[in-house]
Each structure stands twice: as C-alpha cells, then as structure tokens.
Design a protein around this motif. Structure first.
Motif, PDB file in Angstrom:
ATOM      1  N   GLY A 157     -12.188  -4.157  -1.197  1.00  0.00           N
ATOM      2  CA  GLY A 157     -11.611  -4.185   0.142  1.00  0.00           C
ATOM      3  C   GLY A 157     -11.041  -2.832   0.534  1.00  0.00           C
ATOM      4  O   GLY A 157     -11.236  -2.362   1.661  1.00  0.00           O
ATOM      5  N   TYR A 158     -10.346  -2.176  -0.401  1.00  0.00           N
ATOM      6  CA  TYR A 158      -9.825  -0.838  -0.126  1.00  0.00           C
ATOM      7  C   TYR A 158     -10.960   0.146   0.145  1.00  0.00           C
ATOM      8  O   TYR A 158     -10.882   0.961   1.065  1.00  0.00           O
ATOM      9  N   SER A 162     -14.123   3.407   3.850  1.00  0.00           N
ATOM     10  CA  SER A 162     -15.459   3.745   4.358  1.00  0.00           C
ATOM     11  C   SER A 162     -15.524   3.572   5.872  1.00  0.00           C
ATOM     12  O   SER A 162     -16.070   4.424   6.583  1.00  0.00           O
ATOM     13  N   ALA A 163     -14.966   2.489   6.381  1.00  0.00           N
ATOM     14  CA  ALA A 163     -14.965   2.246   7.826  1.00  0.00           C
ATOM     15  C   ALA A 163     -14.149   3.317   8.550  1.00  0.00           C
ATOM     16  O   ALA A 163     -14.560   3.808   9.609  1.00  0.00           O
ATOM     17  N   THR A 173     -13.530   6.420   7.517  1.00  0.00           N
ATOM     18  CA  THR A 173     -14.268   7.683   7.449  1.00  0.00           C
ATOM     19  C   THR A 173     -15.443   7.681   8.417  1.00  0.00           C
ATOM     20  O   THR A 173     -15.700   8.673   9.108  1.00  0.00           O
ATOM     21  N   SER A 174     -16.142   6.583   8.479  1.00  0.00           N
ATOM     22  CA  SER A 174     -17.283   6.466   9.384  1.00  0.00           C
ATOM     23  C   SER A 174     -16.842   6.598  10.835  1.00  0.00           C
ATOM     24  O   SER A 174     -17.457   7.307  11.627  1.00  0.00           O
ATOM     25  N   GLY A 175     -15.765   5.932  11.183  1.00  0.00           N
ATOM     26  CA  GLY A 175     -15.251   6.000  12.547  1.00  0.00           C
ATOM     27  C   GLY A 175     -14.783   7.396  12.916  1.00  0.00           C
ATOM     28  O   GLY A 175     -15.048   7.877  14.018  1.00  0.00           O
ATOM     29  N   MET A 176     -14.133   8.067  11.992  1.00  0.00           N
ATOM     30  CA  MET A 176     -13.667   9.425  12.262  1.00  0.00           C
ATOM     31  C   MET A 176     -14.841  10.394  12.413  1.00  0.00           C
ATOM     32  O   MET A 176     -14.803  11.300  13.239  1.00  0.00           O
ATOM     33  N   SER A 177     -15.880  10.187  11.611  1.00  0.00           N
ATOM     34  CA  SER A 177     -17.028  11.094  11.708  1.00  0.00           C
ATOM     35  C   SER A 177     -17.775  10.888  13.020  1.00  0.00           C
ATOM     36  O   SER A 177     -18.381  11.823  13.545  1.00  0.00           O
ATOM     37  N   LYS A 178     -17.727   9.688  13.576  1.00  0.00           N
ATOM     38  CA  LYS A 178     -18.389   9.435  14.863  1.00  0.00           C
ATOM     39  C   LYS A 178     -17.628  10.089  16.023  1.00  0.00           C
ATOM     40  O   LYS A 178     -18.204  10.330  17.079  1.00  0.00           O
ATOM     41  N   MET A 179     -16.344  10.351  15.825  1.00  0.00           N
ATOM     42  CA  MET A 179     -15.563  11.003  16.867  1.00  0.00           C
ATOM     43  C   MET A 179     -15.941  12.482  17.003  1.00  0.00           C
ATOM     44  O   MET A 179     -15.807  13.072  18.055  1.00  0.00           O
ATOM     45  N   TYR A 180     -16.400  13.074  15.939  1.00  0.00           N
ATOM     46  CA  TYR A 180     -16.734  14.496  15.949  1.00  0.00           C
ATOM     47  C   TYR A 180     -18.176  14.686  16.398  1.00  0.00           C
ATOM     48  O   TYR A 180     -19.090  14.091  15.844  1.00  0.00           O
TER      49      TYR A 180
END
Length: 114
Positions: free
Chosen positions: A77-78, A83-84, A86-93
């Motif tokens: 779960g952690y 992962s979610a 990190t994925s969300g932050m990478s989509k912002m860039y």
C-alpha cells in the motif's frame, strides 16, 4: 482431554465391577484384560493429546502467515501510494513548455477561491 480421562476411568471401574460381580478372582485373565484396557486407555489419551498439539501448531502457523501477509499488504500500500504520487507529479511537468502560463501553474498554499 479431561473428559476422555474421566470416561476411561469410568470404563475401567465398570470392568472391575463386572469382574467382581461375576465371582471371579482378580488373577489371571481378568487382570490381563483390565491391564490391557488401561494400557489402551492411556494410548487413546496420548493420541488425543498429539492431535491437539498438531491442531495448535497448525493454528500458530496460520496466524504467523496471516501476520506476514498483513505486513506485506501494508508495505504494498505504501509503495502504491508513492508510485501514484510520483506519477502524478511527473505528469505536472511538461518539458516542451518553456514560457510561463499562469493558468497551468501549480501554486501550493493558496485557496483557489481567492
């Protein structure tokens, strides 16, 4: 366990009473039968104890496996959460955009209603 011991004691007492009621002396065959019955009763009790120990050990093993599975699920779960994030932050860039666009900017700490 205690019930089986009590049951075997009652059976043994009943057998001795039957021998006494028959008028036979407690020597020879009646004694051998009573001794064999007592030995078999002891073996029965040991078999019950052994079965109980096996069940107890199986329950302990199952509990250990359940605890291990729970810890693994917690860790998973952690990892999924990280992962979610990190994925969300990478989509912002977006490296293709070089100019500043305020409508796409992420501003932390301010209310969107201000």
């Amino acid at each position: 366990m205690m019930q089986e011991t009590r049951k075997q004691g009652l059976l043994s007492a009943n057998a001795r009473a039957q021998v006494g009621a028959s008028g036979l002396a407690l020597a020879g065959s009646p004694t051998e039968v009573l001794t064999t019955n007592a030995g078999q009763a002891a073996l029965d009790i040991q078999a019950i104890q052994y079965g109980s120990q096996l069940r107890r050990n199986n329950m302990r093993d199952q509990a250990a496996i359940s605890r291990f599975s729970g810890r693994q699920a917690k860790i998973a779960g952690y990892i999924d959460g990280a992962s979610a994030l990190t994925s969300g932050m990478s989509k912002m860039y977006d490296p293709s955009r070089t100019e500043y666009d305020p409508s796409r900017a992420v501003i932390f700490g301010l209310s969107p209603f201000a």
